[in-house]
Scaffold this active site. Structure first.
Site, PDB file in Angstrom:
ATOM      1  N   CYS A  17     -80.654  35.705 -21.824  1.00 50.72           N
ATOM      2  CA  CYS A  17     -80.390  36.153 -20.470  1.00 50.72           C
ATOM      3  C   CYS A  17     -81.207  37.605 -20.153  1.00 50.72           C
ATOM      4  CB  CYS A  17     -79.082  36.256 -19.856  1.00 50.72           C
ATOM      5  SG  CYS A  17     -78.587  37.457 -18.791  1.00 50.72           S
ATOM      6  N   CYS A  22     -79.454  40.505 -18.666  1.00 51.18           N
ATOM      7  CA  CYS A  22     -78.357  41.119 -19.678  1.00 51.18           C
ATOM      8  C   CYS A  22     -79.301  42.013 -20.717  1.00 51.18           C
ATOM      9  CB  CYS A  22     -77.734  39.801 -20.828  1.00 51.18           C
ATOM     10  SG  CYS A  22     -77.292  38.719 -19.684  1.00 51.18           S
TER      11      CYS A  22
END
Lengths: 330, 110
Positions: free
Chosen positions: B31, B34
């Site tokens: 991600c 993230c």
């Protein structure tokens, strides 16, 4: 310390400019911002960036662009710019880089704005309350939470198509909700979506509200032809209706168009045409990527409301870098 | 030192039973946002060591805890004080965002 050039923003436009400006020994300072890497950080595989026959992961592409810029001496600050003052000959930029997050001022002869664009929300009841509880603008990030569930995607462009295809890997069904009767996405993406067995499309339809308490349970839809309202059960709503330029920092200092895109002399619309006409010299347009202020340049999605590609943003960044190089010599 | 990784099995001991506030970062390796949050949280973890714990949970390897707390988006950062959720930020929150969550939790401690 007075620098040659400061770059604000770190998508393909910012990094490409940084690569060129650092190779030209101009030691650019890049404020990469907290959302470093920009929209490509939210994508999975980029299939249309030249040079990668198998495609390349968005985040990987951005990490490599940064490494390439740093390799040639670009300086990077991973903070966001808090305010700017472009009125003087030296352009001033502030960021929280001091101890205890104090604001510090940076000065340069030229500035490149490459802050890109951000997702637009629907602005319907229930949406903001349910963000992270079924409402999302990043299917690549969140699709995995919808294994075996029902989802909807709102939008009709390439990012809506990408979200839809990403969701089909996990969800049982994906319903695309679109205001018009055809997609504006590229043919190849449209075809993949329309031919996918898990995908249904609701044409000429808008989302009126999103329902749910602890998490999304449904959406209220309006048929735009009959004005009839229906409720569709769903566990997730992925919003992909477009982007708005990140220009709040610059409003009042340089010309923006009616949709808040930065206006440069590179002709994309009425306002840029007027700027360009005032900047012709011996039949040549001087510094096409310059904004309404001398020494302030702009590139990528913050300017470009038409092409909006990773590759065009990179190209735009290169154009701006070459213009800046010339401007600094003059 | 940086933020420690925890699993579903650790959650009770590390988070619920902690006498200090605990900030849990639900993330996944693939991600992008993230990856933006990770270095900031590592930095803050060191800064607040002793007053507050920051931990990370990989949602690919641990599904029970994210499900229990209705985490459906990553990154999601949840603050736990005395084992109870007191605050949450969905999506990349930025350094200022994470700091203000921490300030709020620590202010509530005094």
């Amino acid at each position: 310390m007075q620098r040659n050039v400061i770059i604000i923003g770190s998508g393909p436009a910012g990094w490409s400019a940084a690569i060129y400006l650092s190779r030209a020994q101009l030691k650019p300072l890049v404020f990469s911002g907290e959302k470093a890497g920009g929209q490509l950080m939210l994508t999975m595989v980029v299939e249309n960036y030249p040079g990668f026959p198998q495609g390349v992961h968005g985040p990987e592409l951005m990490t490599n662009m940064r490494a390439q810029a740093e390799h040639f001496g670009a300086e990077v600050m991973e903070t966001s710019v808090t305010r700017v003052d472009f009125s003087g000959k030296m352009k001033k930029v502030w960021a929280r880089t001091g101890t205890d997050n104090a604001e510090e001022m940076y000065e340069a002869s030229a500035v490149l704005i490459s802050t890109g664009a951000e997702s637009v929300w629907l602005g319907v009841p229930g949406e903001q309350e349910l963000v992270g509880r079924g409402v999302s603008t990043c299917a690549v990030c969140d699709a995995a939470f919808f294994k075996g569930k029902k989802t909807v995607v709102v939008g009709g462009g390439d990012s809506a198509m990408e979200d839809t295809l990403e969701l089909t890997k996990f969800a049982d069904s994906v319903t695309v909700i679109h205001r018009r009767d055809s997609f504006r996405a590229s043919k190849i993406m449209t075809k993949r979506v329309l031919e996918h067995p898990k995908v249904q499309v609701r044409w000429n339809t808008a989302v009126k509200s999103i329902q749910g308490d602890k998490s999304v349970t449904g959406v209220v839809l309006e048929d735009l032809k009959t004005n009839e309202e229906t409720t569709l059960q769903t566990d997730g709503v992925f919003v992909a209706i477009g982007h708005t330029p990140s220009t709040t920092l610059f409003s009042g200092q340089i010309d923006l168009d009616e949709k808040k895109f930065v206006v440069t002399r590179f002709v994309l619309g009425e306002k840029s045409l007027t700027l360009a006409q005032g900047a012709m010299q011996n039949g040549f347009l001087q510094f096409p990527t310059m904004t309404s202020l001398d020494g302030v340049f702009a590139a990528g999605d913050v300017v470009d409301f038409r092409y909006k590609q990773a590759a065009t943003a990179a190209g735009y960044g290169v154009m701006a870098a070459l213009d800046i190089e010339k401007y600094l010599e003059s | 030192m940086s933020a420690q990784h925890i699993t579903d099995a650790d959650f009770q001991n590390v988070v619920v039973k902690s006498d200090k506030p605990v900030l849990v970062d639900f993330f996944a390796e693939w991600c992008g946002p993230c990856k933006m949050a990770a270095p900031i949280l590592d930095k803050i973890a060191d800064e607040f060591a002793g007053k507050l714990t920051i931990v990370k949970m990989d949602v690919d390897e641990n599904q029970q805890t994210p499900k229990e707390f209705g985490v459906m988006s990553i990154p999601t950062v949840v603050m736990f004080v005395q084992g109870k959720e007191t605050d949450r930020k969905v999506g990349f929150g930025g350094e200022q965002g994470y700091r203000s969550m921490i300030d709020k939790a620590l202010a509530g401690q005094q």
